[in-house]
Scaffold this motif. Structure first.
Motif, PDB file in Angstrom:
ATOM      1  N   ALA A  50      -4.605  -7.050   3.661  1.00 33.93           N
ATOM      2  CA  ALA A  50      -5.355  -8.192   3.111  1.00 33.93           C
ATOM      3  C   ALA A  50      -5.628  -8.035   1.618  1.00 33.93           C
ATOM      4  O   ALA A  50      -5.892  -9.024   0.932  1.00 33.93           O
ATOM      5  CB  ALA A  50      -6.673  -8.354   3.858  1.00 33.93           C
ATOM      6  N   GLY A  51      -5.576  -6.802   1.121  1.00 35.84           N
ATOM      7  CA  GLY A  51      -5.897  -6.556  -0.281  1.00 35.84           C
ATOM      8  C   GLY A  51      -7.363  -6.239  -0.514  1.00 35.84           C
ATOM      9  O   GLY A  51      -7.812  -6.148  -1.656  1.00 35.84           O
ATOM     10  N   LEU A  52      -8.119  -6.056   0.575  1.00 33.94           N
ATOM     11  CA  LEU A  52      -9.543  -5.736   0.456  1.00 33.94           C
ATOM     12  C   LEU A  52      -9.758  -4.255   0.157  1.00 33.94           C
ATOM     13  O   LEU A  52     -10.872  -3.842  -0.174  1.00 33.94           O
ATOM     14  CB  LEU A  52     -10.281  -6.131   1.741  1.00 33.94           C
ATOM     15  N   GLU A  53      -8.709  -3.451   0.345  1.00 33.08           N
ATOM     16  CA  GLU A  53      -8.711  -2.039  -0.053  1.00 33.08           C
ATOM     17  C   GLU A  53      -7.459  -1.805  -0.898  1.00 33.08           C
ATOM     18  O   GLU A  53      -6.401  -2.386  -0.636  1.00 33.08           O
ATOM     19  CB  GLU A  53      -8.670  -1.109   1.167  1.00 33.08           C
ATOM     20  N   ASP A  54      -7.588  -0.957  -1.902  1.00 31.44           N
ATOM     21  CA  ASP A  54      -6.432  -0.597  -2.724  1.00 31.44           C
ATOM     22  C   ASP A  54      -5.648   0.518  -2.046  1.00 31.44           C
ATOM     23  O   ASP A  54      -6.243   1.468  -1.513  1.00 31.44           O
ATOM     24  CB  ASP A  54      -6.877  -0.114  -4.111  1.00 31.44           C
ATOM     25  N   VAL A  55      -4.324   0.415  -2.061  1.00 31.51           N
ATOM     26  CA  VAL A  55      -3.496   1.470  -1.482  1.00 31.51           C
ATOM     27  C   VAL A  55      -3.483   2.675  -2.422  1.00 31.51           C
ATOM     28  O   VAL A  55      -3.548   2.528  -3.644  1.00 31.51           O
ATOM     29  CB  VAL A  55      -2.048   0.995  -1.215  1.00 31.51           C
ATOM     30  N   THR A  56      -3.415   3.869  -1.833  1.00 34.89           N
ATOM     31  CA  THR A  56      -3.299   5.095  -2.620  1.00 34.89           C
ATOM     32  C   THR A  56      -1.848   5.335  -3.014  1.00 34.89           C
ATOM     33  O   THR A  56      -1.554   5.917  -4.060  1.00 34.89           O
ATOM     34  CB  THR A  56      -3.840   6.295  -1.815  1.00 34.89           C
ATOM     35  N   GLY A  57      -0.933   4.858  -2.165  1.00 31.50           N
ATOM     36  CA  GLY A  57       0.487   4.997  -2.448  1.00 31.50           C
ATOM     37  C   GLY A  57       1.291   4.067  -1.570  1.00 31.50           C
ATOM     38  O   GLY A  57       0.802   3.559  -0.556  1.00 31.50           O
ATOM     39  N   GLY A  58       2.536   3.794  -1.959  1.00 34.96           N
ATOM     40  CA  GLY A  58       3.401   2.926  -1.180  1.00 34.96           C
ATOM     41  C   GLY A  58       3.347   1.478  -1.637  1.00 34.96           C
ATOM     42  O   GLY A  58       2.631   1.123  -2.579  1.00 34.96           O
ATOM     43  N   THR A  59       4.117   0.631  -0.941  1.00 37.45           N
ATOM     44  CA  THR A  59       4.192  -0.790  -1.307  1.00 37.45           C
ATOM     45  C   THR A  59       3.994  -1.689  -0.095  1.00 37.45           C
ATOM     46  O   THR A  59       4.375  -1.338   1.026  1.00 37.45           O
ATOM     47  CB  THR A  59       5.550  -1.126  -1.954  1.00 37.45           C
ATOM     48  N   ILE A  60       3.394  -2.847  -0.349  1.00 37.37           N
ATOM     49  CA  ILE A  60       3.228  -3.891   0.667  1.00 37.37           C
ATOM     50  C   ILE A  60       3.958  -5.128   0.189  1.00 37.37           C
ATOM     51  O   ILE A  60       3.679  -5.636  -0.907  1.00 37.37           O
ATOM     52  CB  ILE A  60       1.740  -4.212   0.894  1.00 37.37           C
ATOM     53  N   SER A  61       4.908  -5.601   0.981  1.00 45.76           N
ATOM     54  CA  SER A  61       5.680  -6.796   0.629  1.00 45.76           C
ATOM     55  C   SER A  61       5.324  -7.932   1.564  1.00 45.76           C
ATOM     56  O   SER A  61       5.204  -7.736   2.778  1.00 45.76           O
ATOM     57  CB  SER A  61       7.182  -6.514   0.717  1.00 45.76           C
TER      58      SER A  61
END
Length: 334
Positions: A50-61
């Protein structure tokens, strides 16, 4: 479109890793359920999407575009939370239309979308009421309606039925499944209730300690669990496990047998025990059978009219074609 792909996505809070690197593909129009025990990372994973947390690594498409750094409001997703989060002073109509007003959408288009969502959710007769005049199930439908009007690429549900009583949960479970059939939109649903997962999902993602243990259809997970954790988590009542000499007969460290794959008898069978607690549910009876040398009882699912009582001797015979075998580390033996 609502295709979502996670590649080596991970999340850490300081030095604590809650989501080790994982890959996951959610196809357009699928109903995907994240399931697992409390603290397994399922809600965190949903919040990363959802984007409510920032990822530490990797990608979301999302639909082929990199959404890893895109703000939540621009991802084209709509989230439904455990709490209804409705405005008590607003009517149902205004609650549903709220995100459209914030987007400064044309009033005629707002009315069209609200009317359409109300029709889909059987809320047309309640549009002029306030949330305090609605039941819990109706309030949850309003929250879903507020998501529908945005016409998102995907719906994200974070344990939306947890606040409802048992009867309402069953009704809303059916309503959400029917909604998916009508809209054909991607839905990602988080729950700790494996019955919800089994009855609603096209695809289940089983999580433990942030790791994906197995991905598959409900029947795939039921018939061929990848490991002992999945075998014990999927199915209600849960699978019985036996170790020692009984498992060694089958060339395994442990074997698992589901309660519905054991035949009880008062006269003969492979295993002998005594009936402990009996749970009579009308159509079914669950016997908890105590066997010598075991600390945990064996659970057996029998017909509702099987007449056996506490202390009775009972004989059990597992279906030989439904015995699951596991290595010492818990992996399935094919």
């Amino acid at each position: 479109m609502g295709r979502i792909v996670l590649e080596q996505v991970q999340k850490s809070f300081g030095d604590v890793s809650v989501i080790p690197p994982l890959d996951l593909e959610i196809n357009d129009g699928e109903f995907v359920v994240f399931v697992g025990p409390s603290g397994c990372g399922k809600s965190t994973l949903l919040r990363l999407i959802a984007g409510l947390e920032d990822v530490t690594g990797g990608t979301i498409s999302i639909d082929g575009g990199d959404a890893t750094s895109i703000p939540p409001a621009k991802r084209g997703l709509a989230m439904v939370f455990q709490s209804y989060a409705l405005y008590p002073h607003m009517s149902v109509r205004k609650n549903i239309a709220f995100p459209l007003r914030m987007a400064k959408m044309d009033k005629a288009e707002q009315d069209r979308r609200v009317s359409q969502a109300a029709d889909v959710l059987n809320l047309t007769d309640y549009l002029d009421r306030r949330p305090g005049q609605l039941s819990g199930g109706q309030r949850q439908r309003v929250a879903i309606g507020r998501a529908i009007v945005r016409e998102p690429a995907a719906f994200l549900f974070d344990e939306p039925l947890s606040n409802l009583d048992a009867a309402l949960r069953v009704g809303m479970r059916i309503e959400i499944s029917e909604l998916h059939e009508r809209l054909k939109t991607t839905m990602i649903y988080v729950t700790h209730d494996q019955v919800e997962a089994m009855t609603m999902a096209d695809k289940i993602v089983v999580l433990q300690a942030g790791n994906i243990e197995q991905v598959g259809s409900p029947l795939e997970l039921y018939r061929t669990p990848r490991n002992r954790f999945v075998a014990g988590f999927i199915g209600s009542p849960k699978m019985n496990f036996l170790e020692g000499a009984e498992a060694e007969k089958h060339g395994a460290h442990a074997i698992g047998v589901r309660p519905e794959h054991i035949t009880p008898s008062s006269t003969e069978g492979l295993w002998q025990g005594r009936v402990g607690v009996s749970e009579h549910l009308g159509s079914d009876t669950f016997f908890h059978v105590h066997m010598e040398g075991r600390t945990e009882p064996i659970t057996v699912r029998a017909g509702g009219e099987v007449d056996m009582h506490n202390g009775d001797v009972i004989y059990l015979t597992p279906d030989p074609g439904r015995i699951h075998r596991f290595h010492a580390k818990g992996h399935r033996i094919e």
